[in-house]
Design a protein around this motif. Structure first.
Motif, mmCIF file in Angstrom:
data_model
loop_
_atom_site.group_PDB
_atom_site.id
_atom_site.type_symbol
_atom_site.label_atom_id
_atom_site.label_comp_id
_atom_site.label_asym_id
_atom_site.label_seq_id
_atom_site.Cartn_x
_atom_site.Cartn_y
_atom_site.Cartn_z
ATOM 1 N N MET A 22 0.867 -1.105 0.072
ATOM 2 C CA MET A 22 0.121 0.104 -0.001
ATOM 3 C C MET A 22 0.833 1.338 -0.028
ATOM 4 N N LEU A 23 1.875 1.237 0.922
ATOM 5 C CA LEU A 23 2.782 2.333 0.959
ATOM 6 C C LEU A 23 3.453 2.708 -0.293
ATOM 7 N N GLN A 24 3.863 1.569 -0.962
ATOM 8 C CA GLN A 24 4.536 1.515 -2.328
ATOM 9 C C GLN A 24 3.591 2.039 -3.217
ATOM 10 N N LYS A 25 2.445 1.977 -3.165
ATOM 11 C CA LYS A 25 1.597 2.430 -4.431
ATOM 12 C C LYS A 25 1.416 3.984 -4.230
ATOM 13 N N LEU A 26 1.306 4.298 -2.877
ATOM 14 C CA LEU A 26 1.227 5.604 -2.723
ATOM 15 C C LEU A 26 2.237 6.408 -2.964
ATOM 16 N N LYS A 27 3.577 6.063 -2.697
ATOM 17 C CA LYS A 27 4.781 6.541 -3.222
ATOM 18 C C LYS A 27 4.724 6.789 -4.702
ATOM 19 N N GLN A 28 4.368 5.667 -5.463
ATOM 20 C CA GLN A 28 4.405 5.627 -6.919
ATOM 21 C C GLN A 28 3.164 6.699 -7.546
ATOM 22 N N PHE A 29 2.156 6.866 -6.604
ATOM 23 C CA PHE A 29 1.164 7.885 -7.118
ATOM 24 C C PHE A 29 1.787 9.263 -7.031
ATOM 25 N N ALA A 30 2.644 9.270 -5.783
ATOM 26 C CA ALA A 30 3.015 10.998 -5.496
ATOM 27 C C ALA A 30 3.952 11.148 -6.510
ATOM 28 N N THR A 31 4.934 10.411 -6.756
ATOM 29 C CA THR A 31 6.058 10.412 -8.041
ATOM 30 C C THR A 31 5.376 10.710 -9.308
ATOM 31 N N ALA A 32 4.131 10.035 -9.546
ATOM 32 C CA ALA A 32 3.425 10.282 -10.873
ATOM 33 C C ALA A 32 2.856 11.852 -10.913
ATOM 34 N N MET A 33 2.324 12.068 -9.901
ATOM 35 C CA MET A 33 1.651 13.592 -9.672
ATOM 36 C C MET A 33 2.899 14.569 -9.825
ATOM 37 N N LYS A 34 3.996 14.345 -9.076
ATOM 38 C CA LYS A 34 5.078 15.337 -9.409
ATOM 39 C C LYS A 34 5.626 15.332 -10.834
ATOM 40 N N THR A 35 5.528 14.199 -11.642
ATOM 41 C CA THR A 35 6.135 14.249 -12.707
ATOM 42 C C THR A 35 5.129 14.926 -13.820
ATOM 43 N N ARG A 36 3.768 14.752 -13.489
ATOM 44 C CA ARG A 36 2.617 15.369 -14.400
ATOM 45 C C ARG A 36 2.583 16.974 -13.954
ATOM 46 N N LEU A 37 3.022 17.080 -12.644
ATOM 47 C CA LEU A 37 3.065 18.661 -12.473
ATOM 48 C C LEU A 37 4.220 19.243 -13.212
ATOM 49 N N VAL A 38 5.325 18.816 -13.533
ATOM 50 C CA VAL A 38 6.488 19.280 -14.293
ATOM 51 C C VAL A 38 5.921 19.249 -15.796
ATOM 52 N N VAL A 39 5.280 18.324 -16.288
ATOM 53 C CA VAL A 39 4.606 18.138 -17.588
ATOM 54 C C VAL A 39 3.745 19.397 -17.834
ATOM 55 N N LEU A 40 3.001 19.619 -16.790
ATOM 56 C CA LEU A 40 1.955 20.649 -16.831
ATOM 57 C C LEU A 40 2.829 22.142 -16.845
ATOM 58 N N TYR A 41 3.508 22.242 -15.883
ATOM 59 C CA TYR A 41 4.588 23.497 -15.962
ATOM 60 C C TYR A 41 5.120 23.940 -17.198
ATOM 61 N N LEU A 42 5.799 22.895 -17.746
ATOM 62 C CA LEU A 42 6.434 22.999 -19.059
ATOM 63 C C LEU A 42 5.586 23.597 -20.021
ATOM 64 N N ALA A 43 4.239 22.663 -20.045
ATOM 65 C CA ALA A 43 3.152 22.998 -21.154
ATOM 66 C C ALA A 43 2.569 24.429 -21.079
ATOM 67 N N VAL A 44 2.491 24.743 -19.874
ATOM 68 C CA VAL A 44 1.923 26.014 -19.552
ATOM 69 C C VAL A 44 2.986 27.126 -20.187
ATOM 70 N N ARG A 45 4.298 27.068 -20.035
ATOM 71 C CA ARG A 45 5.041 27.739 -20.660
ATOM 72 C C ARG A 45 5.502 27.819 -22.303
ATOM 73 N N ASP A 46 4.786 26.941 -22.685
ATOM 74 C CA ASP A 46 4.904 26.625 -24.198
ATOM 75 C C ASP A 46 3.750 27.288 -25.012
ATOM 76 N N THR A 47 4.437 28.307 -26.039
ATOM 77 C CA THR A 47 3.435 29.018 -26.757
ATOM 78 C C THR A 47 2.488 28.271 -27.477
ATOM 79 N N ARG A 48 2.616 27.302 -27.784
ATOM 80 C CA ARG A 48 1.728 26.393 -28.806
ATOM 81 C C ARG A 48 0.315 26.018 -27.995
ATOM 82 N N THR A 49 0.333 26.107 -26.455
ATOM 83 C CA THR A 49 -0.680 25.735 -25.883
ATOM 84 C C THR A 49 -1.658 26.885 -25.503
ATOM 85 N N PRO A 50 -2.779 26.651 -25.805
ATOM 86 C CA PRO A 50 -3.916 27.725 -26.158
ATOM 87 C C PRO A 50 -4.029 28.308 -24.575
#
Length: 124
Positions: free
Chosen positions: A1-29
Protein backbone atom coordinates in the motif's frame (compact mmCIF):
# COMPACT_ATOMS: atom_id res chain seq x y z
CA UNK A 1 0.00 0.00 0.00
CA UNK A 2 2.77 2.44 0.95
CA UNK A 3 4.66 1.58 -2.24
CA UNK A 4 1.58 2.38 -4.38
CA UNK A 5 1.14 5.68 -2.57
CA UNK A 6 4.79 6.60 -3.27
CA UNK A 7 4.35 5.71 -6.95
CA UNK A 8 1.20 7.85 -7.11
CA UNK A 9 3.02 10.81 -5.53
CA UNK A 10 5.94 10.43 -7.96
CA UNK A 11 3.54 10.28 -10.92
CA UNK A 12 1.79 13.45 -9.71
CA UNK A 13 5.13 15.27 -9.38
CA UNK A 14 6.08 14.23 -12.92
CA UNK A 15 2.69 15.31 -14.29
CA UNK A 16 3.08 18.62 -12.48
CA UNK A 17 6.41 19.20 -14.25
CA UNK A 18 4.83 18.29 -17.60
CA UNK A 19 2.03 20.76 -16.89
CA UNK A 20 4.50 23.46 -15.87
CA UNK A 21 6.42 23.01 -19.11
CA UNK A 22 3.21 22.95 -21.19
CA UNK A 23 2.00 26.18 -19.59
CA UNK A 24 5.21 27.87 -20.67
CA UNK A 25 4.89 26.56 -24.26
CA UNK A 26 3.43 29.13 -26.67
CA UNK A 27 1.62 26.42 -28.66
CA UNK A 28 -0.65 25.76 -25.70
CA UNK A 29 -3.93 27.73 -25.96
CA UNK A 30 -4.26 30.68 -23.58
CA UNK A 31 -7.20 29.23 -21.66
CA UNK A 32 -5.32 25.97 -21.04
CA UNK A 33 -2.30 28.00 -19.93
CA UNK A 34 -4.44 30.02 -17.50
CA UNK A 35 -6.09 26.93 -16.01
CA UNK A 36 -2.77 25.10 -15.89
CA UNK A 37 -1.11 28.01 -14.15
CA UNK A 38 -3.86 27.91 -11.54
CA UNK A 39 -3.35 24.18 -10.95
CA UNK A 40 0.44 24.56 -10.67
CA UNK A 41 0.08 27.56 -8.34
CA UNK A 42 -2.40 25.69 -6.14
CA UNK A 43 -0.21 22.58 -6.02
CA UNK A 44 2.87 24.59 -5.01
CA UNK A 45 1.00 27.08 -2.84
CA UNK A 46 1.58 27.04 0.91
CA UNK A 47 -2.08 28.08 1.30
CA UNK A 48 -4.84 25.50 0.70
CA UNK A 49 -8.61 25.81 0.49
CA UNK A 50 -8.81 23.49 3.47
CA UNK A 51 -5.83 23.89 5.85
CA UNK A 52 -3.65 20.80 6.24
CA UNK A 53 -3.75 20.95 10.03
CA UNK A 54 -7.39 19.76 9.95
CA UNK A 55 -7.10 15.96 10.29
CA UNK A 56 -7.89 13.92 7.17
CA UNK A 57 -10.06 16.60 5.50
CA UNK A 58 -7.06 18.93 5.22
CA UNK A 59 -5.22 16.43 3.06
CA UNK A 60 -8.20 15.51 0.90
CA UNK A 61 -8.02 18.70 -1.15
CA UNK A 62 -4.44 17.87 -2.10
CA UNK A 63 -5.34 14.25 -2.85
CA UNK A 64 -8.46 15.11 -4.86
CA UNK A 65 -8.24 18.64 -6.30
CA UNK A 66 -4.68 18.53 -7.60
CA UNK A 67 -5.04 15.19 -9.47
CA UNK A 68 -8.40 16.27 -10.93
CA UNK A 69 -6.89 19.57 -12.04
CA UNK A 70 -3.89 17.80 -13.55
CA UNK A 71 -6.13 15.34 -15.36
CA UNK A 72 -8.41 18.06 -16.72
CA UNK A 73 -5.64 20.30 -18.01
CA UNK A 74 -3.67 17.32 -19.34
CA UNK A 75 -6.63 16.43 -21.57
CA UNK A 76 -6.70 19.99 -22.94
CA UNK A 77 -3.00 20.21 -23.85
CA UNK A 78 -2.30 19.56 -27.56
CA UNK A 79 -0.90 16.04 -28.09
CA UNK A 80 2.38 17.16 -29.65
CA UNK A 81 3.05 19.64 -26.84
CA UNK A 82 2.25 16.99 -24.20
CA UNK A 83 4.65 14.49 -25.80
CA UNK A 84 7.50 17.00 -26.01
CA UNK A 85 6.91 18.24 -22.45
CA UNK A 86 6.83 14.67 -21.13
CA UNK A 87 10.24 14.03 -22.71
CA UNK A 88 11.63 17.29 -21.31
CA UNK A 89 10.17 16.56 -17.86
CA UNK A 90 12.35 13.45 -17.62
CA UNK A 91 15.41 15.64 -18.18
CA UNK A 92 14.33 18.53 -15.91
CA UNK A 93 13.35 16.45 -12.88
CA UNK A 94 11.02 17.57 -10.09
CA UNK A 95 10.11 21.19 -9.45
CA UNK A 96 11.02 22.52 -6.05
CA UNK A 97 9.00 25.33 -4.56
CA UNK A 98 11.31 28.29 -4.10
CA UNK A 99 10.90 30.88 -1.38
CA UNK A 100 10.38 33.56 -4.01
CA UNK A 101 7.55 31.61 -5.62
CA UNK A 102 6.01 31.07 -2.19
CA UNK A 103 6.11 34.79 -1.44
CA UNK A 104 4.57 35.64 -4.82
CA UNK A 105 1.77 33.12 -4.32
CA UNK A 106 1.18 34.38 -0.79
CA UNK A 107 0.95 37.97 -2.06
CA UNK A 108 -1.52 36.87 -4.74
CA UNK A 109 -3.69 35.10 -2.13
CA UNK A 110 -3.66 38.17 0.12
CA UNK A 111 -4.55 40.43 -2.81
CA UNK A 112 -7.41 38.12 -3.82
CA UNK A 113 -8.70 38.03 -0.24
CA UNK A 114 -8.47 41.83 0.05
CA UNK A 115 -10.37 42.24 -3.20
CA UNK A 116 -13.05 39.80 -2.02
CA UNK A 117 -13.44 41.63 1.31
CA UNK A 118 -13.65 44.97 -0.50
CA UNK A 119 -16.21 43.57 -2.94
CA UNK A 120 -18.39 42.18 -0.14
CA UNK A 121 -18.12 45.38 1.93
CA UNK A 122 -19.25 47.52 -1.02
CA UNK A 123 -22.22 45.24 -1.71
CA UNK A 124 -23.46 45.21 1.88
Amino acid sequence: MLQKLKQFATAMKTRLVVLYLAVRDTRTPWYVRALGLGVVAYALSPIDLIPDFIPVIGWLDDLILVPIGLWLVDRMIPDQVRLECTERAAEVGPISASKTAGVIILVLWVAAAAWLVDFVMRRF
